[in-house]
Design an enzyme around this catalytic site. Structure first.
Site, mmCIF file in Angstrom:
data_model
loop_
_atom_site.group_PDB
_atom_site.id
_atom_site.type_symbol
_atom_site.label_atom_id
_atom_site.label_comp_id
_atom_site.label_asym_id
_atom_site.label_seq_id
_atom_site.Cartn_x
_atom_site.Cartn_y
_atom_site.Cartn_z
ATOM 1 N NE ARG A 185 -2.763 0.478 3.431
ATOM 2 C CZ ARG A 185 -1.992 0.804 4.473
ATOM 3 N NH1 ARG A 185 -1.310 1.938 4.480
ATOM 4 N NH2 ARG A 185 -1.883 0.003 5.517
ATOM 5 C CE1 TYR A 201 -17.864 11.256 -14.774
ATOM 6 C CE2 TYR A 201 -16.546 11.186 -12.776
ATOM 7 C CZ TYR A 201 -17.399 10.576 -13.676
ATOM 8 O OH TYR A 201 -17.779 9.274 -13.475
ATOM 9 C CG ASP A 234 -9.995 15.882 -14.480
ATOM 10 O OD1 ASP A 234 -9.341 15.290 -15.356
ATOM 11 O OD2 ASP A 234 -10.936 15.346 -13.848
ATOM 12 C CE LYS A 288 -13.246 7.598 -18.109
ATOM 13 N NZ LYS A 288 -13.157 8.088 -16.788
HETATM 14 N N1 PLP Z 1 -12.318 13.166 -14.335
HETATM 15 C C1 PLP Z 1 -12.922 13.127 -15.536
HETATM 16 C C2 PLP Z 1 -12.799 14.297 -16.474
HETATM 17 C C3 PLP Z 1 -13.660 12.001 -15.902
HETATM 18 O O1 PLP Z 1 -14.264 11.971 -17.098
HETATM 19 C C4 PLP Z 1 -13.764 10.911 -14.989
HETATM 20 C C5 PLP Z 1 -14.554 9.710 -15.329
HETATM 21 O O2 PLP Z 1 -15.277 9.687 -16.297
HETATM 22 C C6 PLP Z 1 -13.128 11.003 -13.758
HETATM 23 C C7 PLP Z 1 -12.409 12.143 -13.457
HETATM 24 C C8 PLP Z 1 -13.223 9.896 -12.739
HETATM 25 O O3 PLP Z 1 -12.403 8.833 -13.128
HETATM 26 P P1 PLP Z 1 -12.650 7.299 -12.716
HETATM 27 O O4 PLP Z 1 -13.880 6.855 -13.417
HETATM 28 O O5 PLP Z 1 -11.392 6.617 -13.163
HETATM 29 O O6 PLP Z 1 -12.826 7.264 -11.235
#
Ligand code: PLP
Length: 380
Positions: A46, A98, A170, A195
């Protein structure tokens, strides 16, 4: 070394024990110590794991960062970074953040006394007017999910810093291949590696990077203390995905641009959102701060019913949540990825369709959309 070279080699020396050219999956929870506290740098997985170290070094390098911290998911990264904020302090987020982040801020942190405000992208030009002494973080996505809004990162960083706040970007939609926020003044970059970085719809992961040693130390501490860590196999999958990131992003951008240009001319499509289109309000900023315009395209169908019908009619564009993989996906954000924002003031329009344009042939993708849109037009 250039980006493409670092994506393949950074943090990935041949394995010292065997010479294996690919970083091994160190599938172990613990490490044998020679004496109490005497070990080879690893004591418990961890806290640290060699496959994770390789991923953290590689992704940090791609984001022009000194420090990289990997997480079990994008939301694992977000929740950990939010622990830099204390109850009573304020975070200002881009309004069309998001949906999962909005669910977290509004339903998890807000009831604990954290303060959140949401600013539409168009108002970021006056960001300074929306900041106060109590604002700890300005949180943006650019391009944003799902409206593909663009924010000027350098200007946002300047305004945040003048108010004593941090700028978090982000960078999931752009990836470090297209945009490197830390070079533009951001303090922390976060990713859903699920992604484009993973790139093959086969892993859930997250990542944060910074050049600030104090923030980095705190994030490493929070990583081990909160425990949202990725397993070694997941780290290995993202490491493998990243090797082809540059090639994939070129094709994603090429295909998305072709699809957006084509959609603009289609009857029944009300509006196309793609930062590569000169008509996009953020086009000039995107052209300045991004290398290319990305693989995501959103558009307004004639009605919510048409949007819902269309997404069941495409054959190559598969109806699914998520994005950034080699295969093309289609969805209705208001009812899927952004359902959590349904009652928010910035809810995704109910007739919005979001495309994650994959790396198949652009002609096949346009033909798929063309057949589906024609079928919907006949139906309605
Ligand atoms: N940030 C963005 C722009 C996203 O599109 C997403 C998920 O779609 C996330 C964060 C969250 O990621 P995760 O689904 O890997 O937890």
């Amino acid at each position: 070394m250039d980006f493409e070279t670092r994506a393949i080699h950074e943090g990935q020396e041949p394995d010292p024990a065997t010479g294996a050219i690919v970083t091994p999956i160190y599938q172990t929870s613990t490490y044998v110590q020679e004496a109490v506290g005497v070990h080879k740098g690893y004591d418990y997985s961890r806290v640290n794991n060699p496959t994770r170290t390789a991923l953290q070094q590689c992704l940090a390098s791609l984001e022009s960062a000194e420090h990289g911290i990997a997480f079990s998911s994008g939301l694992g990264a977000v929740t950990t970074v939010m622990h830099l904020v204390d109850p009573g302090q304020r975070v200002l987020l881009i309004a069309d953040v998001y949906g999962g982040v909005y669910r977290m801020t509004s339903q998890v942190y807000e009831p604990k006394g954290y303060l959140f405000d949401y600013l539409p992208a168009a108002e970021f030009a006056n960001l300074a007017d929306h900041l106060d002494d109590n604002t700890r973080i300005v949180w943006i996505e650019t391009p944003s999910n799902p409206m593909l809004n663009i924010v000027d990162i350098q200007a946002a960083a300047d305004a945040a810093h003048a108010a004593g706040a941090l700028l978090v970007v982000d960078n999931t939609f752009a990836t470090p291949y297209l945009q490197r926020p830390l070079e533009l003044g951001a303090d922390i970059v976060v990713h859903s590696t699920t992604k484009y970085l993973g790139g093959h719809s086969d892993v859930i992961g997250g990542f944060a990077a910074t050049n600030d040693p104090t923030i980095a130390e705190r994030l490493y501490f929070l990583q081990k203390s909160l425990g949202a860590v990725p397993g070694p196999f997941d780290c290995w999958l993202v490491l493998r995905g990243v090797k082809t990131l540059a090639l994939r992003m070129k094709k994603h951008c090429e295909n998305a641009s072709a699809v957006a240009l084509w959609l603009q001319r289609v009857l029944g499509v009300e509006h196309v959102f793609y930062p590569g289109l000169p008509s996009h309000p953020g086009h000039a900023i995107a052209a300045r701060q991004m290398h290319d315009f990305g693989g995501m395209v959103s558009f307004l169908a004639g009605s919510p019913e048409e949007a819902a019908e269309l997404v069941t009619r495409t054959k190559l564009f598969q109806l699914a949540e998520s994005l950034g993989s080699v295969e093309s996906l289609i969805e209705v954000p208001a009812r899927m990825t952004h359902a959590a924002t349904a009652t928010a003031p910035f809810a995704a329009p109910p007739n919005l369709v979001r495309l994650s344009v994959g790396i198949e042939s652009a002609e096949d993708l346009v033909a798929d959309l063309s057949v589906a849109l024609a079928a919907v037009a006949v139906q309605t």
